[in-house]
Each structure stands twice: as structure tokens, then as C-alpha cells.
Design an enzyme around this catalytic site. Structure first.
Site, short mmCIF file in Angstrom:
data_model
loop_
_atom_site.label_atom_id
_atom_site.label_comp_id
_atom_site.label_asym_id
_atom_site.label_seq_id
_atom_site.Cartn_x
_atom_site.Cartn_y
_atom_site.Cartn_z
N HIS A 156 19.86 22.88 14.92
CA HIS A 156 20.31 23.42 16.20
C HIS A 156 20.26 22.39 17.32
CE1 HIS A 156 15.92 24.20 16.94
NE2 HIS A 156 16.26 23.98 18.19
N ASP A 186 17.82 25.14 9.19
CA ASP A 186 17.64 24.46 10.48
C ASP A 186 17.16 23.02 10.31
OD1 ASP A 186 17.84 24.32 13.23
OD2 ASP A 186 15.80 25.04 13.58
N GLY A 261 12.68 21.17 23.53
CA GLY A 261 12.68 19.70 23.51
C GLY A 261 11.83 19.15 22.39
N ASN A 262 10.85 19.94 21.91
CA ASN A 262 10.03 19.53 20.77
C ASN A 262 10.76 19.71 19.44
OD1 ASN A 262 7.27 20.51 22.58
ND2 ASN A 262 7.21 18.62 21.42
N SER A 263 11.85 20.45 19.44
CA SER A 263 12.56 20.75 18.21
C SER A 263 12.93 19.49 17.44
CB SER A 263 13.83 21.55 18.50
OG SER A 263 13.53 22.87 18.82
N GLY A 325 30.23 33.40 -4.15
CA GLY A 325 31.68 33.50 -3.98
C GLY A 325 32.12 34.90 -3.63
#
Length: 466
Positions: A156, A186, A261-263, A325
Site C-alpha cells: 500500500h 501487503d 509512515g512506519n509502513s 479460475g
């Protein structure tokens, strides 16, 4: 004492004697001491000495001794501060070996140059009132995993990124290329060309070695401005299940401060090894969105995604995810199928694993292996879990025309998944919702514009593809 008649003959020895003296060079005559003003006797000296001794003893408890010492040293009336005579602490640069526990300063010193700040400008996300394209800006963290410039972060953080800039601790910046990522987990990998700059990769550990109560640390860029900050905490819980958009995650719950911001930053154990990837995406508020979270953070266990990261570095995407599918919806939305709960198949991809297993549009999946399916989200959760990967085979239980059947399905790879159809174009007023770029942190949503505020937003449903 001095009387009202001003009789100088009645002066006592305690009066102040004044006499005009025009010539200041002439000395004043000495006054004769009266009989009442004599030297104290020896008995008085003993009393005074006793009082001083008592004061000295009492001063040892109340700080009088300090003043007495100043007086004895000839510094009476001066204020002094006591200073500790000790040199500054030195932090020796150490190597992360995995066999020796390190102090917090040693962990920071050994890894800060392996951590990076990431700044992203997204592709145009809409247009303002004047028809100008609007872009969002976000920031995050990451860590270097190879000397030739591969860097791990959260998906993200770089999602929809048009330009990505990586900055090292010494201020050196590089443009970065997005190699690939996985939205469900993520995770993402970007790469810089370091040129002559020597990059220092982190040392990877194993998240399975963690125990509740272990010390852990993070290095990142909270709020996108407080660059290369370290925070410490403990492991609060292991295998904490976090559900996001129907996909379950087994996360490491930590007491370390995690902010926007730590992500994408690293989670270190006490040996200085990376054991997780911090994700502020799950640390901002509760699932209901009504309560802010403090003193609580989450990190993706490194063991769960390490093979995926290697897959992204090699193939540009995760190819090991299980793929069926199909497009699936809630059976409750199709009362004619006669099944109250389950995954209703709205599409079966031609040549895909589901078609090869004999599944058709209109079938309702009720079980995958031993897992009961009650909705489309359950199907997505099964495929997003660690239970199945590409190449595995599972027994599918489904309902067709009121009859229950089973079939064996061999999962394919997400690399076989066809490109998704682009989402419907947003109306002009909805596109105008993004009027200004956002700075200083992860981007989690867009501001509502005038039309959405007063006339309601525009929603677009869609079936889950699996």
C-alpha cells in the site's frame, strides 16, 4: 537610651555616636567600651561550640554540610552544581551474527544504514474543478535486502506509484523501480541502482523464533517526517488474526509505537535480525473505525512472506498463490439456486482449474476441503490462507440443481490469472473528490468532494474473483 531632652550625658553604650568631621584625614577617637560590653567568658564559648557541632550534624541530613564546605573553601555565597565525572558512552559498531544479543544502541547502529525512507507520487487519481490532473503523495519505510539494491516495503506504500524515491540515512537519494508486489499480503519489492554507493543489506531472521514478551524494535519514518526513528516494545501476541477485505492475516502484535509512515519498515529482534515487516495500515483505528488505537502495532511475520518476496524478485509477482479460475458471489443473493449460504459461481474461466474440475456457472460451493463456505468472502479467505498453494489438490463440495456433488480440483497459479477488467470510469464529480495532494504519511482514502458530501457518493459493486 536617647531621651526627649537630647541630653548627651545620658547616652548608653548602644547609641550610635555621630560627630561632624570636616577633615576626613583626622581619625575619630576610639570609644571606651562600657562595662556592659565585655568579652564573653569561656562558658559562652563552650555553648557556641556545642551549637556549631549540632548544626554540623544536622546539616549532614539537610544539605547544610554543602554550605559549610563552601564557606570553609572561601566560596561562601556561590551556587555549585555537582557533575558526574564520566566520559560519553561509546557505541561500538557490531555485526549481526544471530548468536549474540545486542543492546538497543548497537541494533540501531548496525541497521540504520540498511533502512530507507520511501516517497511516492501516484498516477493521476482524478481531476480538479479546473480539469487539472490531481496526484497523491505518500511516504513510508523500507529496508535493503541485497547489495544490488532490492528493497522490501508494503504494497500500500507504493500502490499506483508513478515516481518512487528512496532516501538513505546519510541523505543520498535514488529513483526506484517497482518490481512487483502482492496486495493481499501487503508486500512489495522495489529496486534502486546504487552505482558506486555501497549498500548495506539487513540480516534476515525467522519470525517463528519469537515468543510473547520478547523485545522488538522498529526503525522507520513516522508521519513521513521523523525520519529514521527507532521505537522499542515487546511482542504482545503471535498469530493474531487480522481480517482485511475478507483475507485473513496472521500478524505479530507488538507494543512498539507504529504510525503512518512506519509502513514497510523492518521489525528487529534482540539479535538485530529482521523478523517482520511493520504495517501501519492495521494500526490506525479499530475495525469499526470509531476508536483510535494507541500503543498497538502489527507486523507481517517474515516466515509467511519470505518465499513470496523471493518470487517477486524473480518473477515480478507471486506465482505460488492458489488460483481457481472463478468469479463468485454470495448465494443468498440468488434465491432461485435453492441454497441459503455458499459461494455462487457467476463465472468460470475457460480452461481454468475450476472448468477442468467440472464446475459450472450457477453451482454453489459449500465446502473447500474441510472448510465450510458460507459466502464469497469465505472462498477468498481459503485461497488467501496458507492452507493451499499452486499445485495443491482439494475436494470441492458444491450444489447443482438441488443435488450435492464433490470434485477434486488442482489449484493453478495466480500467474495464470487473466488481467482484470478495468473498473468503470468514475463520474466527473466523483473524480473531483481529490483536490489536493496528501503529504507526510500513508494514503488510506480520499477526501469527499462537494457532490459526495451533499448528494451521496457513487458505489460500484463487484464479484470476487478467485
Amino acid at each position: 537610651m536617647y531621651n526627649e531632652n537630647n541630653n548627651h550625658q545620658d547616652r548608653t553604650p548602644y547609641e550610635y555616636h555621630y560627630r561632624y568631621r570636616p577633615d576626613y584625614s583626622e581619625p575619630l577617637p576610639a570609644l571606651e567600651p562600657s562595662a556592659e560590653f565585655q568579652k564573653p567568658k569561656k562558658t559562652g564559648r563552650r555553648i557556641v561550640a556545642g551549637v556549631l557541632c549540632a548544626a554540623l550534624l544536622l546539616g549532614s541530613s539537610f544539605g547544610v554540610g554543602w554550605l559549610v564546605n563552601d564557606w570553609q573553601d572561601g566560596r561562601k555565597g556561590q551556587t555549585q552544581m555537582q557533575m558526574v565525572d564520566r566520559g560519553l558512552a561509546e557505541v561500538t559498531t557490531v555485526s549481526v551474527t544471530g548468536s549474540k544479543k545486542l543492546t538497543f544502541p548497537e541494533i540501531y547502529d548496525a541497521n540504520v544504514n540498511s533502512c530507507v525512507s520511501i516517497n511516492v507520487v501516484t498516477t493521476p487519481v482524478g481531476y480538479n474543478f479546473f480539469g487539472q490532473a490531481v496526484q497523491n503523495a505518500s511516504s513510508g519505510s523500507g529496508f535493503i535486502v541485497t547489495k544490488d539494491g532490492y528493497i522490501v516495503t508494503n504494497y500500500h506504500v507504493i500502490e499506483n506509484g508513478e515516481t518512487v524515491t528512496v532516501t538513505l540515512n546519510d541523505g543520498t537519494s535514488f529513483p526506484a523501480q517497482i518490481i512487483g508486489g502482492d496486495k493481499d499480503y501487503d508486500i512489495a519489492v522495489i529496486k534502486v541502482d546504487p552505482g558506486d554507493t555501497a549498500l548495506k543489506p539487513v540480516t534476515l531472521g525467522t519470525s517463528s523464533s519469537l515468543k510473547v514478551g520478547d523485545d522488538v524494535l522498529t526503525i522507520g519514518n513516522p508521519l513521513g517526517e521523523l525520519t529514521f526513528s527507532m521505537a522499542e516494545g515487546i511482542v504482545s501476541c503471535l498469530d493474531r488474526e487480522i481480517n482485511l477485505d475478507g483475507t485473513p492475516f496472521n500478524m505479530i502484535q507488538i507494543s512498539t509505537a507504529v504510525n503512518s509512515g512506519n509502513s514497510g519498515g523492518p521489525l528487529f529482534n534482540i539479535y538485530g535480525e529482521v523478523v517482520g515487516i511493520v504495517s501501519a495500515k492495521y494500526s490506525g483505528s479499530s475495525s469499526s473505525g470509531s476508536a483510535m488505537i494507541e500503543g498497538l502495532g502489527f507486523a507481517i511475520p517474515l516466515d509467511d512472506v519470505l518465499s513470496m518476496l523471493e518470487d517477486i524478485m524473480t518473477n515480478g509477482q507471486v506465482t505460488s498463490h492458489a488460483y481457481m479460475g472463478i468469479s463468485v458471489d454470495n448465494a443468498s443473493a440468488y434465491p432461485r439456486c435453492g441454497v441459503r449460504s455458499g459461494g455462487y459461481l457467476t463465472e468460470v474461466v475457460k480452461g481454468g482449474p475450476a472448468e477442468k474440475a467440472g464446475l459450472q456457472v450457477g453451482d454453489v460451493i459449500t465446502m473447500v476441503g474441510t472448510t465450510t463456505i458460507t459466502s464469497s468472502q469465505d472462498v477468498k479467505a481459503v485461497l488467501g490462507s496458507k492452507s493451499y498453494k499452486a499445485g495443491d489438490t482439494a475436494t470441492i463440495t458444491y450444489v447443482r440443481s438441488g443435488q450435492v456433488y464433490t470434485t477434486d480440483l488442482t489449484f493453478g497459479s495466480t500467474a495464470e490469472k487473466p488481467e482484470e477488467t478495468a473498473a468503470p470510469a468514475q463520474p466527473q464529480q466523483s473524480q473531483q473528490s481529490q483536490t489536493t495532494p496528501q503529504q507526510g504519511g500513508d494514503v488510506y482514502g480520499d477526501m469527499e468532494d462537494f457532490f459526495n458530501e451533499f448528494f451521496g457518493g457513487y458505489g460500484y459493486g463487484g464479484r470476487d474473483a478467485a
